[in-house]
Structure formats: C-alpha cells, structure tokens
Design a protein around this motif. Structure first.
Motif, PDB file in Angstrom:
ATOM      1  N   ALA A  90       9.239  -7.576   5.166  1.00 45.22           N
ATOM      2  CA  ALA A  90       8.044  -7.958   4.402  1.00 45.22           C
ATOM      3  C   ALA A  90       7.736  -9.450   4.529  1.00 45.22           C
ATOM      4  N   LEU A 140       3.215  -5.881  -0.124  1.00 45.17           N
ATOM      5  CA  LEU A 140       3.618  -4.560  -0.602  1.00 45.17           C
ATOM      6  C   LEU A 140       5.006  -4.253  -0.069  1.00 45.17           C
ATOM      7  N   TRP A 182       3.504   0.714   3.271  1.00 45.79           N
ATOM      8  CA  TRP A 182       2.567   0.194   4.278  1.00 45.79           C
ATOM      9  C   TRP A 182       1.921   1.344   5.064  1.00 45.79           C
ATOM     10  N   GLY A 183       0.774   1.012   5.671  1.00 45.59           N
ATOM     11  CA  GLY A 183       0.161   1.898   6.657  1.00 45.59           C
ATOM     12  C   GLY A 183      -0.637   3.052   6.067  1.00 45.59           C
ATOM     13  N   ARG A 184      -0.950   2.984   4.764  1.00 49.91           N
ATOM     14  CA  ARG A 184      -1.738   4.057   4.142  1.00 49.91           C
ATOM     15  C   ARG A 184      -2.982   3.508   3.461  1.00 49.91           C
ATOM     16  N   GLY A 185      -3.390   2.313   3.874  1.00 45.43           N
ATOM     17  CA  GLY A 185      -4.627   1.751   3.323  1.00 45.43           C
ATOM     18  C   GLY A 185      -4.447   1.012   2.003  1.00 45.43           C
ATOM     19  N   MET A 186      -3.213   0.954   1.508  1.00 40.58           N
ATOM     20  CA  MET A 186      -3.024   0.309   0.196  1.00 40.58           C
ATOM     21  C   MET A 186      -3.239  -1.198   0.264  1.00 40.58           C
ATOM     22  N   ALA A 204      -1.448  -6.631  10.637  1.00 37.54           N
ATOM     23  CA  ALA A 204      -1.754  -5.780   9.474  1.00 37.54           C
ATOM     24  C   ALA A 204      -2.586  -6.555   8.454  1.00 37.54           C
ATOM     25  N   ALA A 205      -2.198  -7.806   8.191  1.00 38.57           N
ATOM     26  CA  ALA A 205      -2.958  -8.621   7.238  1.00 38.57           C
ATOM     27  C   ALA A 205      -4.350  -8.928   7.784  1.00 38.57           C
ATOM     28  N   LEU A 224      -6.208  -7.058   9.831  1.00 41.81           N
ATOM     29  CA  LEU A 224      -7.073  -5.886   9.716  1.00 41.81           C
ATOM     30  C   LEU A 224      -7.397  -5.584   8.266  1.00 41.81           C
ATOM     31  N   ALA A 225      -6.392  -5.694   7.405  1.00 49.53           N
ATOM     32  CA  ALA A 225      -6.646  -5.401   5.988  1.00 49.53           C
ATOM     33  C   ALA A 225      -7.687  -6.366   5.426  1.00 49.53           C
ATOM     34  N   VAL A 249     -11.205  -5.524   6.966  1.00 47.50           N
ATOM     35  CA  VAL A 249     -11.785  -4.285   6.427  1.00 47.50           C
ATOM     36  C   VAL A 249     -12.231  -4.500   4.979  1.00 47.50           C
TER      37      VAL A 249
END
Ligand code: COA
Length: 185
Positions: A33, A100, A105-109, A140-141, A143-144, A147
């Motif tokens: 993390a 998180l 991770w990886g489920r849109g949260m 990941a950060a 893209l999150a 979006v």
C-alpha cells in the motif's frame, strides 16, 4: 469535536478514532500500500501519532485537517483512510490523500473514495480547488483520479525524497465549477 460523517453508495467516511489504529496500520504499515507513497511503511507507534494528530486537528479553529476512516456503509471497521488538508494561506484549496487496504483494490472503491472526498470538500466545506499529488508510477491512483474528475495539472520535479532518491510528483486537481458532472458517488 464536530463530528463529520458522509456516505456514498458503497463507502462511508467518518472521523478517525483511536480504535482505528490497527486498521490504519493495515494501510500505512503495508509495504504494498505504501509502495508509491513518499514514506516507508509506518510502525504502529507512528500510526498512533497520525491518529493523535488527527484528533488534535479536529479540535483546531479553524480546522484545516480532516482524517477519515473509510468504511463500507453497513460496517464500522475501517478499510482505508482519506485525508483532506486545507492550505492555511489559501483556504479555498485543499490537498487530498487516500489509501485502501490492498484486499479492497481493483473494484472501483478508490474512484468512489475520491468522488466522496471531493463531494465533502466542495459541498460541505465549500472549497474551490482540491488537488492531489501522486508518484508518476502510481497508475491506479492516476486512473482513479482521472475517472473521478481530477485532471492532470503538471509535474513537480524532485518533489519528494523517497527511499533515498528524489522523486517527481504528478499533480491532479478538480475545481468546483468543473466538478458538477462528476458528483455521482
Ligand atoms: C490508489 C487506490 C486508492 C486505488 O484504489 P482501487 O480501489 O484499486 O481503484 P479503482 O478500483 O477505483 O481503480 C481505478 C482505476 O485504476 C485501475 N487500476 C487499479 N489498480 C491498477 C494497477 N495496479 N495498475 C493499473 N491500473 C490499475 C482500475 O482498472 C481502474 O481503471 P478503470 O476505471 O479504467 O477500470 C489504491 O490503489 C491504494 O490505496 N493505493 C495505495 C495508496 C495510494 O497509492 N494512494 C494514492 C496516493 S496519490
């Protein structure tokens, strides 16, 4: 203490308490993390200090720091942490940070968490600008944040020193007047 709580469809933010130290340590103390964060995995004692600082900040006037435990709507146990830090010299603007537990991770949260933090900052605190800085390698950060409506603003060269080397940061931001289309949480 003014107690802040805000709920979205899948996540809830509530004020952090001393009972959250272990849950926060599962994020801040975890090597996966913290891989892209500008500090080494934190000890439990360091996380206790993070929580103590959050509790002190919650009493401050004006309040500049909000540290939230992130939970699922029907559960009180924290699965992550979100911070919002208002700039003392520019109180229309705040920096956010979040993490998180890796098993979520990886489920849109993460995207939902950013949306909910923006909702809090813009709707409840009436901020005008909210920004976040990430490692260039933190896809990941990236893209999150994209979006959730946080546009890439630029690169701060050698912004942090992490693991013995200088590291750039990529800054993302959202502005209150752009954010309307991204309000869904
Ligand atoms: C950043 C973080 C919150 C993202 O949480 P998450 O729940 O995995 O994010 P999401 O599931 O909403 O994914 C966001 C996007 O990134 C993509 N993604 C997730 N993990 C990825 C990875 N390791 N590599 C590439 N893409 C990834 C997803 O597919 C999604 O894209 P999509 O919307 O096009 O499908 C999480 O990785 C985390 O806590 N990291 C550690 C702390 C951290 O880095 N915080 C950010 C500091 S700026």
């Amino acid at each position: 203490m003014r107690h802040v709580e805000i709920s979205g469809k899948r996540l809830r933010l509530r004020e952090v308490t001393v009972d959250d130290v272990d849950a926060l340590h599962a994020v801040y103390g975890d090597p996966t993390a913290t891989e892209h964060l500008p500090f080494d995995p934190r000890t439990r004692e360091e996380v206790e200090e993070v929580v103590a600082e959050a509790l002190r900040a919650a009493e401050a006037e004006p309040r500049l720091l909000y540290v939230f435990a992130v939970t699922e709507p029907e559960s009180s146990g924290a699965i992550g942490v979100a911070r919002l830090h208002i700039e003392a010299d520019h109180p229309h603007s705040a920096e956010i940070g979040l993490g998180l537990r890796p098993d979520h991770w990886g489920r849109g949260m993460g995207t939902d968490l950013i949306r909910l933090t923006l909702l809090f900052g813009f709707k409840h605190l009436r901020l005008h600008r909210i920004w976040g800085a990430r490692s260039p390698a933190n896809t990941a950060a990236q893209l999150a944040m994209l979006v959730a409506g946080m546009v890439e603003e630029g690169r701060i060269r050698h912004h942090v020193r992490a693991r013995g080397v200088w590291r750039d940061s990529i800054v993302h931001s959202a502005l209150e007047d752009e954010w309307e289309g991204h309000r869904e949480t």
